[in-house]
Design a protein around this motif. Structure first.
Motif, PDB file in Angstrom:
ATOM      1  N   SER A  88      37.835  53.764  43.588  1.00 24.07           N
ATOM      2  CA  SER A  88      37.732  52.459  44.260  1.00 24.07           C
ATOM      3  C   SER A  88      36.968  51.472  43.386  1.00 24.07           C
ATOM      4  O   SER A  88      37.328  50.291  43.311  1.00 24.07           O
ATOM      5  N   LYS A 147      39.237  50.146  40.718  1.00 22.15           N
ATOM      6  CA  LYS A 147      40.161  49.126  41.230  1.00 22.15           C
ATOM      7  C   LYS A 147      39.452  47.777  41.334  1.00 22.15           C
ATOM      8  O   LYS A 147      40.012  46.738  40.960  1.00 22.15           O
ATOM      9  N   LYS A 182      40.222  44.342  39.186  1.00 26.70           N
ATOM     10  CA  LYS A 182      40.435  43.051  39.830  1.00 26.70           C
ATOM     11  C   LYS A 182      39.475  42.002  39.280  1.00 26.70           C
ATOM     12  O   LYS A 182      39.866  40.854  39.031  1.00 26.70           O
TER      13      LYS A 182
END
Length: 462
Positions: free
Chosen positions: A146, A149, A153
């Motif tokens: 997570s 990710k 981003k």
């Protein structure tokens, strides 16, 4: 142990008898022994007739040798096997608790530390939540996934910000050019007063542009550094994710501490300083009037004649050949193209500006609200500056007629209700055009008249 001994023998056989290191570019001489190409050449470099083997002393003819590519590949394989076994030994060694020399099997979620069963006792980890290594590693791999990710981003967003910031210099040039044109326009009619001020203002503006360019460059560099930091952090996440469970959990505490310190640089915005000028007294006084008594005027469509088209923001009006639906003024036949503005004025001082064209006919001013439609159409009860076929006119004002060249211009209208004066100014120079004097006892409204051939009238926002 047999495998280890075999690997040790293989390592010994892959050594050069001259340099005692792994064979590099191995060659084989007549007796069958192998050496590094460089080592055997150096050994035989000063020999003329006899070329003895450094191992068995066999006399080789003329120092001939041949490449042994297959042996070179075997040496590389042996080296890799040795490195792999060494890493495995180090890994097995790190699986033991340094304090108690027991196998590390637990993970403390409070302290983010790998522990052995003996470590979990008081006082250091009393009542702390413990998880088996496999379960804890699975949980933190999921968290790292997570986190990766989110970092990807952030990297993408940072790249977009860098791209957007890279376009700012063009925006800066456009804003500087617009400000430069504004300066030139304001100073054109005041050259005799402002030659030195103009030069100083342009120099300050150029210096400010250079400073902003430098700040912008620094900002883009900061974003690039931030992007690099995010990418580096992302690489660390990928590397941590590839570690064994013990290695991952042993280093996870330091990773989390380091990953929370990344702060994105602030987004740079352009704010040009407003120049202050030493204008003539008349102009400076008018600027104070504009600042203190400026009012936003809008047009009232309900008072517009049928041939007038009002913009959706109610800031400009043009003459339209096709009549629109009827309005309050248009109920009378033969209505002239007139429209009134908001708000009504019952007292006080008020200033607004209107852009007018160089084609007749048009009129701009103030009128009494109580006047009938017929009087408004004829211009009765109005104090106005107008452009007719013969030039500018201001019926009843002083001075009159107006000595102005016909061109596109901006008119300033200043109403002083209590003093009974309505004055008109040529903007942006602030030159006084004329003044009407009367006594006002009724509400007043802005007045606009527009003929078929005239350009649109536009109210300038204050």
């Amino acid at each position: 142990m047999a495998v280890a001994a075999a690997l040790a023998r293989l390592q010994a056989e892959s050594k050069c008898a001259v340099c005692l290191d792994d064979l590099k570019d191995p060659v084989t001489i007549e007796c069958g022994h192998n050496f590094c190409r460089f080592c055997i050449r150096q050994t035989w470099a000063d020999l003329q007739e006899k070329f003895p083997c450094p191992v068995c002393r066999f006399q080789c003819q003329e120092g001939h040798f041949r490449s042994n590519t297959q042996l070179g590949r075997m040496v590389q394989i042996a080296h890799k096997l040795h490195s792999s076994r060494s890493k495995r030994r180090r890994s097995e060694k790190t699986n033991l608790c340094e304090k108690h020399n027991q196998e590390l099997t637990l993970f403390c979620e409070e302290d983010l530390e790998v522990l052995c069963p003996q470590c979990v006792g008081p006082p250091d980890h009393l009542r702390h939540h413990m998880s088996p290594l496999g379960e804890a590693a699975s949980l933190h791999r999921s968290r790292l996934h997570s986190h990766a990710k989110l970092l990807r981003k952030q990297v993408a967003n940072t790249q977009k910000l860098i791209s957007a910031q890279s376009k700012v210099p063009l925006e800066l040039r456009e804003k500087v050019e617009a400000r430069r044109q504004q300066l030139a326009s304001e100073l054109e009619l005041l050259t005799q007063f402002l030659q030195q001020e103009q030069q100083a203002a342009l120099e300050r503006l150029a210096q400010e542009e250079r400073e902003i360019q430098q700040q912008l460059s620094n900002n883009i560099t900061a974003f690039a550094g931030h992007a690099a930091s995010l990418k580096s952090l992302l690489d660390r996440v990928v590397k941590h994710n590839a570690l064994s469970e013990v290695q991952l959990l042993s280093q996870i505490k330091h990773f989390y501490q380091g990953s929370n310190s990344e702060i994105s640089p602030p987004i740079f915005s352009i704010n040009l300083r407003r120049e202050a000028y030493s204008f003539p007294p008349q102009y400076s006084a008018l600027q104070r009037v504009i600042k203190e008594f400026g009012v936003d005027i809008i047009l009232d469509p309900e008072t517009a004649s049928p041939n007038l088209f009002i913009s959706t923001d109610r800031k400009w009006v043009r003459f339209a050949k096709k009549k629109r639906s009827s309005s309050r003024l248009s109920k009378k036949p033969g209505a002239n193209p007139v429209v009134l503005g908001f708000p009504d004025f019952y007292s006080g001082r008020h200033f607004w500006q209107v852009e007018v064209g160089d084609e007749p006919q048009w009129g701009v001013g103030v009128c009494r609200v109580s006047k009938s439609s017929k009087e408004l159409r004829s211009g009765q009860g109005c104090w106005r500056v107008q452009l007719q076929e013969g030039g500018y006119d201001a019926p009843g004002a002083s001075p009159c007629p107006l000595q102005l060249d016909v061109r596109d211009r901006t008119l300033g209208v200043f109403l002083d209700y209590e003093l009974g004066e309505i004055s008109f100014y040529d903007m942006p120079s602030g030159a006084h055009l004329c003044t009407f004097q009367d006594s006002f006892t009724e509400p007043l409204r802005p007045y606009f008249y527009l003929g078929p051939e005239a350009k649109p009238l536009r109210i300038i926002g204050m």
